[in-house]
Write a protein that holds these residues in place. Structure first.
Motif, short mmCIF file in Angstrom:
data_model
loop_
_atom_site.label_atom_id
_atom_site.label_comp_id
_atom_site.label_asym_id
_atom_site.label_seq_id
_atom_site.Cartn_x
_atom_site.Cartn_y
_atom_site.Cartn_z
N ASP A 144 65.55 -66.24 -42.84
CA ASP A 144 64.24 -65.71 -42.42
C ASP A 144 63.87 -64.48 -43.25
O ASP A 144 64.72 -63.63 -43.54
N ILE A 145 62.61 -64.39 -43.61
CA ILE A 145 62.10 -63.27 -44.41
C ILE A 145 60.81 -62.75 -43.77
O ILE A 145 59.97 -63.53 -43.34
N GLN A 146 60.68 -61.43 -43.72
CA GLN A 146 59.45 -60.80 -43.26
C GLN A 146 59.15 -59.61 -44.15
O GLN A 146 60.03 -58.78 -44.39
N SER A 147 57.93 -59.52 -44.66
CA SER A 147 57.59 -58.50 -45.64
C SER A 147 56.22 -57.90 -45.34
O SER A 147 55.27 -58.63 -45.03
N ILE A 148 56.12 -56.58 -45.44
CA ILE A 148 54.86 -55.85 -45.32
C ILE A 148 54.70 -54.96 -46.55
O ILE A 148 55.59 -54.16 -46.85
N LEU A 149 53.60 -55.11 -47.24
CA LEU A 149 53.35 -54.35 -48.48
C LEU A 149 52.01 -53.65 -48.38
O LEU A 149 51.03 -54.23 -47.91
N VAL A 150 51.96 -52.40 -48.83
CA VAL A 150 50.71 -51.65 -48.97
C VAL A 150 50.72 -50.95 -50.33
O VAL A 150 51.79 -50.62 -50.85
N GLY A 151 49.53 -50.76 -50.91
CA GLY A 151 49.50 -50.12 -52.21
C GLY A 151 48.10 -49.76 -52.64
O GLY A 151 47.11 -50.03 -51.95
N VAL A 152 48.02 -49.16 -53.82
CA VAL A 152 46.75 -48.78 -54.41
C VAL A 152 46.82 -49.11 -55.90
O VAL A 152 47.87 -48.96 -56.54
N LEU A 168 58.15 -52.96 -47.05
CA LEU A 168 59.20 -53.08 -46.04
C LEU A 168 59.61 -54.54 -46.00
O LEU A 168 58.79 -55.41 -45.69
N LEU A 169 60.87 -54.83 -46.31
CA LEU A 169 61.35 -56.20 -46.42
C LEU A 169 62.55 -56.40 -45.52
O LEU A 169 63.56 -55.70 -45.64
N LYS A 170 62.44 -57.35 -44.62
CA LYS A 170 63.54 -57.68 -43.72
C LYS A 170 64.03 -59.09 -44.04
O LYS A 170 63.24 -60.03 -44.08
N GLU A 171 65.35 -59.23 -44.27
CA GLU A 171 65.94 -60.51 -44.58
C GLU A 171 67.12 -60.78 -43.66
O GLU A 171 67.89 -59.87 -43.34
N THR A 172 67.28 -62.02 -43.23
CA THR A 172 68.42 -62.44 -42.42
C THR A 172 69.26 -63.40 -43.25
O THR A 172 68.75 -64.43 -43.71
N GLY A 200 78.70 -60.84 -37.80
CA GLY A 200 78.31 -61.95 -36.97
C GLY A 200 77.87 -63.14 -37.81
O GLY A 200 77.94 -63.12 -39.05
N ARG A 201 77.39 -64.16 -37.14
CA ARG A 201 76.97 -65.36 -37.86
C ARG A 201 75.83 -65.06 -38.83
O ARG A 201 75.73 -65.66 -39.89
N THR A 202 74.96 -64.15 -38.47
CA THR A 202 73.91 -63.71 -39.37
C THR A 202 73.87 -62.19 -39.43
O THR A 202 74.33 -61.50 -38.52
N VAL A 203 73.34 -61.68 -40.54
CA VAL A 203 73.22 -60.24 -40.75
C VAL A 203 71.79 -59.94 -41.18
O VAL A 203 71.23 -60.62 -42.03
N ASP A 204 71.18 -58.90 -40.57
CA ASP A 204 69.83 -58.49 -40.93
C ASP A 204 69.88 -57.32 -41.92
O ASP A 204 70.64 -56.37 -41.72
N TYR A 205 69.07 -57.42 -42.96
CA TYR A 205 68.95 -56.34 -43.92
C TYR A 205 67.52 -55.82 -43.90
O TYR A 205 66.56 -56.59 -44.00
N ASP A 206 67.37 -54.52 -43.77
CA ASP A 206 66.06 -53.87 -43.83
C ASP A 206 65.98 -53.09 -45.14
O ASP A 206 66.74 -52.15 -45.37
#
Length: 218
Positions: A144-152, A168-172, A200-206
């Motif tokens: 699973d992947i979740q990403s939020i990006l802001v910029g100029v 901000l990138l979160k990966e499992t 554990g079976r999965t690990v979350d990375y922020d």
């Protein structure tokens, strides 16, 4: 044997709706490995002054039900490519598709929203943002992947732009709970020391990512 196609329509000026579909009935002579992809896209923009643009996308993906079954010949992968042994070849035997025995994409779902707005008092500057979420396999959170990006960004010319952004990138990912029935056998996470970390079976990375991008257009 495969078929794919894309259709785009513009029902109103500045509104574009499109869809893409790919269906592969047979790959490398093996039936049942049936990659399918479906993409939907809606875009709304300002066709006159390019003041703004917003976009929404949806993707569905599935690699078929027989991926991982014992249908193919033994494959010997050199150490340079197998990702598990830097020297010796590794045998991935009698498996159709990924060696994990599950499809890479199994009823996968993904969604994305992005857009930009050109500042009225500084026409060459744009604020932009993007939200992205992907679940490759409906039966597990691994991948699973979740990403939020802001910029100029700043347009130096029509053909050259520079942007600063923050993500901000979160990966499992798959983990390992050594010695426990809930773990993944044979998988460990190296913490940089001499002792591997049982997880554990999965690990979350922020992750937090600062980026500089350059766009050259022709």
């Amino acid at each position: 044997m495969a078929a794919l196609g894309r259709v785009s329509i513009e029902p109103f000026p500045g509104v574009i709706v499109s869809g893409f579909y790919h269906n592969e009935r047979e790959r490398n002579g093996i039936e049942g490995f049936n990659p399918q992809r479906l993409l939907g896209n809606v875009e709304v923009n300002d066709p006159q002054s390019d003041r703004f643009k917003v976009n929404a996308q949806m993707v569905w993906a599935d690699d078929g039900g027989n991926v991982g079954t014992n249908l193919g010949p033994t494959i010997y992968v050199p150490g340079t490519y197998n990702g598990t042994d830097a020297v010796n070849a590794v045998t991935y035997g009698m498996r159709n598709g990924p060696s994990t025995s599950i499809p890479r994409f199994h009823q996968a779902r993904g969604y994305e929203f992005w857009g930009y707005y050109r500042l009225p008092f500084a026409e060459k500057m744009r604020l932009f943002s993007r939200y992205y979420i992907m679940k490759p396999n409906k039966d597990t959170t691994a991948g699973d992947i979740q990403s939020i990006l802001v910029g100029v960004s700043y347009d130096f010319t029509k053909y050259f732009s520079v942007a600063l952004d923050y993500t901000l990138l979160k990966e499992t990912v798959l983990g390992s709970d050594i010695g426990a029935t809930t773990g993944v056998p044979g998988q460990i996470i190296n913490t940089g020391g001499l002792v591997a970390c049982p997880c554990g079976r999965t690990v979350d990375y922020d992750n937090q990512i600062f980026g500089v991008k350059v766009l050259v257009a022709f």
